[in-house]
Design a protein around this motif. Structure first.
Motif, short mmCIF file in Angstrom:
data_model
loop_
_atom_site.label_atom_id
_atom_site.label_comp_id
_atom_site.label_asym_id
_atom_site.label_seq_id
_atom_site.Cartn_x
_atom_site.Cartn_y
_atom_site.Cartn_z
N SER A 251 13.34 -68.81 -34.00
CA SER A 251 12.28 -68.87 -35.27
C SER A 251 13.89 -69.63 -36.32
O SER A 251 13.03 -70.36 -37.37
CB SER A 251 12.34 -68.23 -35.70
OG SER A 251 13.00 -66.73 -35.74
N ASN A 255 11.71 -72.68 -38.38
CA ASN A 255 11.15 -72.03 -40.13
C ASN A 255 11.21 -72.98 -41.50
O ASN A 255 11.35 -73.31 -42.40
CB ASN A 255 11.84 -71.04 -40.60
CG ASN A 255 11.22 -69.59 -39.90
OD1 ASN A 255 10.18 -69.48 -40.92
ND2 ASN A 255 11.60 -68.98 -39.14
N TYR A 275 10.69 -69.22 -45.68
CA TYR A 275 10.84 -69.98 -44.68
C TYR A 275 12.27 -69.99 -44.68
O TYR A 275 12.86 -70.03 -43.86
CB TYR A 275 10.37 -71.10 -44.17
CG TYR A 275 8.58 -70.99 -44.57
CD1 TYR A 275 8.24 -70.47 -43.34
CD2 TYR A 275 7.76 -71.16 -45.58
CE1 TYR A 275 7.00 -69.88 -43.15
CE2 TYR A 275 6.88 -71.43 -45.05
CZ TYR A 275 5.75 -70.13 -44.07
OH TYR A 275 4.37 -70.41 -43.86
N HIS A 278 14.26 -67.28 -44.01
CA HIS A 278 14.95 -66.87 -42.06
C HIS A 278 15.53 -67.55 -41.99
O HIS A 278 16.06 -67.30 -40.36
CB HIS A 278 13.50 -67.47 -41.16
CG HIS A 278 12.32 -65.67 -41.37
ND1 HIS A 278 11.75 -65.39 -43.07
CD2 HIS A 278 11.84 -65.10 -41.04
CE1 HIS A 278 11.43 -64.29 -43.22
NE2 HIS A 278 10.96 -63.95 -41.57
#
Length: 347
Positions: A251, A255, A275, A278
């Motif tokens: 991820s 992100n 975002y 992350h």
């Protein structure tokens, strides 16, 4: 300093039924808890795409989270409801196995982090949803993406937290470390679910819990239902950890590209903070999840090592199917959300 008290957020209302199963289920839930005969149910196609099945499962699972406005909390452990849920879960699990075959057990002596890394590397990354959002998506397409993701992100981390009391030792400590970050280290304004709400508000979307449930299709519900299925059953604790590990391992870069896309469309730092957070957090969580959490779990319970890989494969496959759904819809000039006419017809 003045005290700040959390305002109580109203529970979501029961959604619009999508077929005979949810019509019956929601009629039962609107009454005081009672015994009823669970109806027989057969999906009208692949389980992951059956609107009636996935919404019914979502509603059953939601009773273990925040519940519904006007639905008695005692329904959570009602035997008739649990019997229905068990039947639906059997159908759902069979559907998952058709789409996600059980990966082979890792060879003896293979560290779990290597087995997970090999699985991620061998997985088809899909049609490039992150790159499209970063470079080409218009504002409405990005808003659609956020609406889909709100079903999970507004309860972010909650399904995986079910595993904490089911673990011990290194795996438990690692999961607690990851979840502590997900919940903002105890600070409300840093909880990832709250950061996502800021993103929604920046996009002029209703950020209340469950506000967009009627708009998302079965596949989006199936993504959340998979986490709840794994989280609410102790027998699936290995799969739940693998699911989380795959998410953390894949991820960080998406992100980063989501943040670029939102900034391209005019989003400010507050809108993009979810975002941005992350990118950093998941890069650190990747090692903790694969090495300490899943590695520690597989060392303590080697018979469940294959389950860890299955949970990871489920997460990776469903993300690919989700990306394909969005990209196929947009390629044909259509919305990826449920159309108003289908919603009105309860389909």
């Amino acid at each position: 300093m003045a005290q700040v008290f959390d305002q109580r957020e109203p529970a979501m209302k029961l959604p619009t039924p999508r077929g005979p199963l949810t019509t019956l289920l929601f009629e039962e839930l609107a009454s005081p808890p009672h015994r009823f005969d669970p109806p027989s149910f057969s999906p009208r196609g692949p389980a992951l795409y059956d609107e009636d099945l996935q919404l019914a499962l979502f509603a059953c699972y939601e009773l273990h989270y925040r519940g519904f406005d006007g639905v008695d909390d005692a329904w959570e452990w009602n035997p008739s409801l649990l019997a229905l849920r068990q039947d639906l879960e059997r159908i759902f699990e069979e559907g998952l196995r058709r789409v996600v075959p059980l990966p082979p057990s890792p060879p003896s002596g293979t560290p779990m982090r290597h087995a997970l890394a090999d699985l991620v590397a061998a997985t088809d990354g899909g049609p490039g949803l992150a790159a499209f959002l970063a470079r080409k998506a218009d504002l409405e397409q990005f808003r659609e993406f956020v609406v889909h993701r709100s079903v999970y992100h507004l309860k972010e981390a909650d399904p995986h937290t079910w595993a904490i009391p089911r673990l011990h030792g290194r795996a438990k400590a690692a999961l607690v470390e990851i979840q502590t970050d997900e919940y903002g280290g105890g600070r409300l304004d840093r909880m990832h679910s709250e950061l996502f709400r800021a993103t929604m508000r920046a996009l002029d979307l209703d950020d209340s819990y469950g506000a967009h449930l009627d708009r998302v299709p079965a596949l989006t519900l199936a993504i959340g239902n998979t986490m709840s299925l794994f989280g609410l059953h102790r027998r699936h604790r290995g799969a739940l950890l693998g699911h989380l590990a795959a998410f953390e391992m894949t991820s960080s870069l998406p992100n980063l590209t989501y943040a670029r896309g939102l900034r391209r469309l005019g989003g400010d730092d507050a809108a993009c903070r979810f975002y941005d957070e992350h990118v950093q957090a998941d890069a650190a969580h990747e090692q903790i999840a694969a090495h300490d959490m899943c590695g520690g779990f597989a060392a303590a319970e080697p018979a469940l090592a294959q389950d860890v890989l299955y949970g990871a494969a489920c997460g990776l496959t469903l993300d690919r199917l989700f990306a394909e759904h969005l990209m196929d819809s947009w390629r044909h000039g259509a919305t990826s959300l449920r159309r108003a006419d289908l919603m009105a017809a309860g389909r």
